[in-house]
Design a protein around this motif. Structure first.
Motif, PDB file in Angstrom:
ATOM      1  N   GLY A 126       0.816  -1.217   0.000  1.00 38.58           N
ATOM      2  CA  GLY A 126       0.000   0.000   0.000  1.00 38.58           C
ATOM      3  C   GLY A 126       0.848   1.264   0.000  1.00 38.58           C
ATOM      4  O   GLY A 126       0.526   2.249  -0.670  1.00 38.58           O
ATOM      5  N   ILE A 127       1.938   1.231   0.747  1.00 39.45           N
ATOM      6  CA  ILE A 127       2.865   2.372   0.745  1.00 39.45           C
ATOM      7  C   ILE A 127       3.457   2.564  -0.643  1.00 39.45           C
ATOM      8  O   ILE A 127       3.527   3.684  -1.158  1.00 39.45           O
ATOM      9  N   TRP A 128       3.861   1.465  -1.262  1.00 44.27           N
ATOM     10  CA  TRP A 128       4.435   1.522  -2.610  1.00 44.27           C
ATOM     11  C   TRP A 128       3.437   2.131  -3.594  1.00 44.27           C
ATOM     12  O   TRP A 128       3.780   2.986  -4.411  1.00 44.27           O
ATOM     13  N   GLU A 129       2.179   1.718  -3.487  1.00 37.71           N
ATOM     14  CA  GLU A 129       1.138   2.250  -4.373  1.00 37.71           C
ATOM     15  C   GLU A 129       0.926   3.748  -4.142  1.00 37.71           C
ATOM     16  O   GLU A 129       0.826   4.526  -5.092  1.00 37.71           O
ATOM     17  N   LEU A 130       0.853   4.167  -2.880  1.00 34.74           N
ATOM     18  CA  LEU A 130       0.645   5.594  -2.581  1.00 34.74           C
ATOM     19  C   LEU A 130       1.845   6.445  -2.976  1.00 34.74           C
ATOM     20  O   LEU A 130       1.689   7.610  -3.309  1.00 34.74           O
ATOM     21  N   ARG A 131       3.042   5.885  -2.935  1.00 35.28           N
ATOM     22  CA  ARG A 131       4.214   6.648  -3.376  1.00 35.28           C
ATOM     23  C   ARG A 131       4.168   6.846  -4.896  1.00 35.28           C
ATOM     24  O   ARG A 131       4.580   7.874  -5.403  1.00 35.28           O
ATOM     25  N   ALA A 132       3.663   5.850  -5.610  1.00 33.93           N
ATOM     26  CA  ALA A 132       3.571   5.947  -7.068  1.00 33.93           C
ATOM     27  C   ALA A 132       2.385   6.806  -7.508  1.00 33.93           C
ATOM     28  O   ALA A 132       2.485   7.557  -8.476  1.00 33.93           O
ATOM     29  N   HIS A 133       1.269   6.689  -6.790  1.00 32.51           N
ATOM     30  CA  HIS A 133       0.041   7.412  -7.144  1.00 32.51           C
ATOM     31  C   HIS A 133      -0.561   8.020  -5.886  1.00 32.51           C
ATOM     32  O   HIS A 133      -1.469   7.437  -5.288  1.00 32.51           O
ATOM     33  N   PRO A 134      -0.076   9.190  -5.448  1.00 30.43           N
ATOM     34  CA  PRO A 134      -0.625   9.813  -4.241  1.00 30.43           C
ATOM     35  C   PRO A 134      -2.125  10.108  -4.397  1.00 30.43           C
ATOM     36  O   PRO A 134      -2.603  10.354  -5.500  1.00 30.43           O
ATOM     37  N   ALA A 135      -2.836  10.053  -3.294  1.00 28.61           N
ATOM     38  CA  ALA A 135      -4.256  10.411  -3.286  1.00 28.61           C
ATOM     39  C   ALA A 135      -4.357  11.931  -3.402  1.00 28.61           C
ATOM     40  O   ALA A 135      -3.702  12.664  -2.660  1.00 28.61           O
ATOM     41  N   ARG A 136      -5.143  12.397  -4.325  1.00 27.47           N
ATOM     42  CA  ARG A 136      -5.256  13.835  -4.617  1.00 27.47           C
ATOM     43  C   ARG A 136      -6.325  14.495  -3.761  1.00 27.47           C
ATOM     44  O   ARG A 136      -7.342  13.890  -3.434  1.00 27.47           O
ATOM     45  N   GLU A 137      -6.080  15.755  -3.431  1.00 23.88           N
ATOM     46  CA  GLU A 137      -7.055  16.607  -2.729  1.00 23.88           C
ATOM     47  C   GLU A 137      -7.610  15.963  -1.461  1.00 23.88           C
ATOM     48  O   GLU A 137      -8.822  15.870  -1.267  1.00 23.88           O
ATOM     49  N   VAL A 138      -6.726  15.534  -0.594  1.00 17.32           N
ATOM     50  CA  VAL A 138      -7.109  14.938   0.682  1.00 17.32           C
ATOM     51  C   VAL A 138      -7.055  16.012   1.757  1.00 17.32           C
ATOM     52  O   VAL A 138      -6.126  16.807   1.804  1.00 17.32           O
ATOM     53  N   GLU A 139      -8.067  16.032   2.603  1.00 16.81           N
ATOM     54  CA  GLU A 139      -8.095  16.972   3.730  1.00 16.81           C
ATOM     55  C   GLU A 139      -7.856  16.186   5.008  1.00 16.81           C
ATOM     56  O   GLU A 139      -8.557  15.217   5.298  1.00 16.81           O
ATOM     57  N   VAL A 140      -6.838  16.604   5.757  1.00 22.63           N
ATOM     58  CA  VAL A 140      -6.448  15.900   6.974  1.00 22.63           C
ATOM     59  C   VAL A 140      -6.526  16.850   8.157  1.00 22.63           C
ATOM     60  O   VAL A 140      -5.986  17.955   8.112  1.00 22.63           O
ATOM     61  N   THR A 141      -7.216  16.416   9.195  1.00 24.22           N
ATOM     62  CA  THR A 141      -7.200  17.122  10.473  1.00 24.22           C
ATOM     63  C   THR A 141      -6.252  16.357  11.376  1.00 24.22           C
ATOM     64  O   THR A 141      -6.469  15.172  11.643  1.00 24.22           O
ATOM     65  N   LEU A 142      -5.196  17.020  11.803  1.00 19.17           N
ATOM     66  CA  LEU A 142      -4.196  16.347  12.621  1.00 19.17           C
ATOM     67  C   LEU A 142      -4.759  16.038  14.004  1.00 19.17           C
ATOM     68  O   LEU A 142      -5.821  16.513  14.389  1.00 19.17           O
ATOM     69  N   SER A 143      -4.017  15.264  14.772  1.00 22.92           N
ATOM     70  CA  SER A 143      -4.513  14.781  16.059  1.00 22.92           C
ATOM     71  C   SER A 143      -4.741  15.893  17.083  1.00 22.92           C
ATOM     72  O   SER A 143      -5.422  15.674  18.069  1.00 22.92           O
ATOM     73  N   ASP A 144      -4.206  17.096  16.831  1.00 25.49           N
ATOM     74  CA  ASP A 144      -4.474  18.202  17.756  1.00 25.49           C
ATOM     75  C   ASP A 144      -5.875  18.804  17.528  1.00 25.49           C
ATOM     76  O   ASP A 144      -6.299  19.687  18.271  1.00 25.49           O
ATOM     77  N   ASN A 145      -6.589  18.333  16.515  1.00 27.86           N
ATOM     78  CA  ASN A 145      -7.928  18.793  16.130  1.00 27.86           C
ATOM     79  C   ASN A 145      -7.974  20.272  15.756  1.00 27.86           C
ATOM     80  O   ASN A 145      -9.037  20.867  15.712  1.00 27.86           O
ATOM     81  N   LYS A 146      -6.840  20.895  15.501  1.00 26.18           N
ATOM     82  CA  LYS A 146      -6.781  22.300  15.108  1.00 26.18           C
ATOM     83  C   LYS A 146      -6.170  22.465  13.725  1.00 26.18           C
ATOM     84  O   LYS A 146      -6.620  23.286  12.951  1.00 26.18           O
ATOM     85  N   THR A 147      -5.128  21.714  13.450  1.00 29.03           N
ATOM     86  CA  THR A 147      -4.410  21.857  12.186  1.00 29.03           C
ATOM     87  C   THR A 147      -5.122  21.068  11.094  1.00 29.03           C
ATOM     88  O   THR A 147      -5.300  19.858  11.205  1.00 29.03           O
ATOM     89  N   VAL A 148      -5.558  21.789  10.054  1.00 26.77           N
ATOM     90  CA  VAL A 148      -6.209  21.155   8.907  1.00 26.77           C
ATOM     91  C   VAL A 148      -5.337  21.402   7.678  1.00 26.77           C
ATOM     92  O   VAL A 148      -4.997  22.546   7.371  1.00 26.77           O
TER      93      VAL A 148
END
Length: 133
Positions: free
Chosen positions: A31-53
């Motif tokens: 799965g890591i190999w696949e994501l390195r070759a084809h990253p997921a586009r336009e992903v929104e991530v909220t970090l574990s501090d629940n503040k940083t998006v």
């Protein structure tokens, strides 16, 4: 159960546990190999501090941490997150064959385990010998 049969059952159990553990790691690294070759586009991530998006293209490093690259080229490396949202989009590649990177490592582990298992079962039968004789 005969005493001659016990080592083969122990061998089967130990081999199966090792194959299971190797299969899980192979699935992860595939799965890591696949994501390195084809990253997921336009992903929104909220970090574990629940503040940083963060929003950008998501992949993974070989060290298992997530890597998100924003539109301005800045890379964020993180291990934990609170929420990850994927934006539905048209796939850049045709379905099917382009996922071979995520499938190849676990398939190789499964093939190796099956070959090992068949060797342990079939070889004594076809050679006319049973284990322990």
């Amino acid at each position: 159960m005969s005493a001659a049969r016990a080592p083969s059952l122990a061998r089967l159990a130990i081999g199966s546990v090792l194959a299971y553990l190797a299969f899980n790691e192979a699935w992860l690294y595939g799965g890591i190999w696949e994501l390195r070759a084809h990253p997921a586009r336009e992903v929104e991530v909220t970090l574990s501090d629940n503040k940083t998006v963060l929003k950008g293209d998501l992949s993974r490093a070989w060290t298992k941490e997530w890597v998100l690259e924003t539109k301005d080229g800045q890379q964020w490396h993180f291990e934990d997150y609170a929420v990850m949202r994927f934006t539905p989009s048209e796939p850049e590649h045709p379905r099917g064959a382009h996922h071979w990177r995520s499938l190849l490592p676990p398939l190789l582990i499964a093939w190796a385990w099956l070959a090992w298992l068949l060797k342990g079962i079939a070889m004594p039968v076809f050679s006319g010998r049973s284990e322990g004789h």
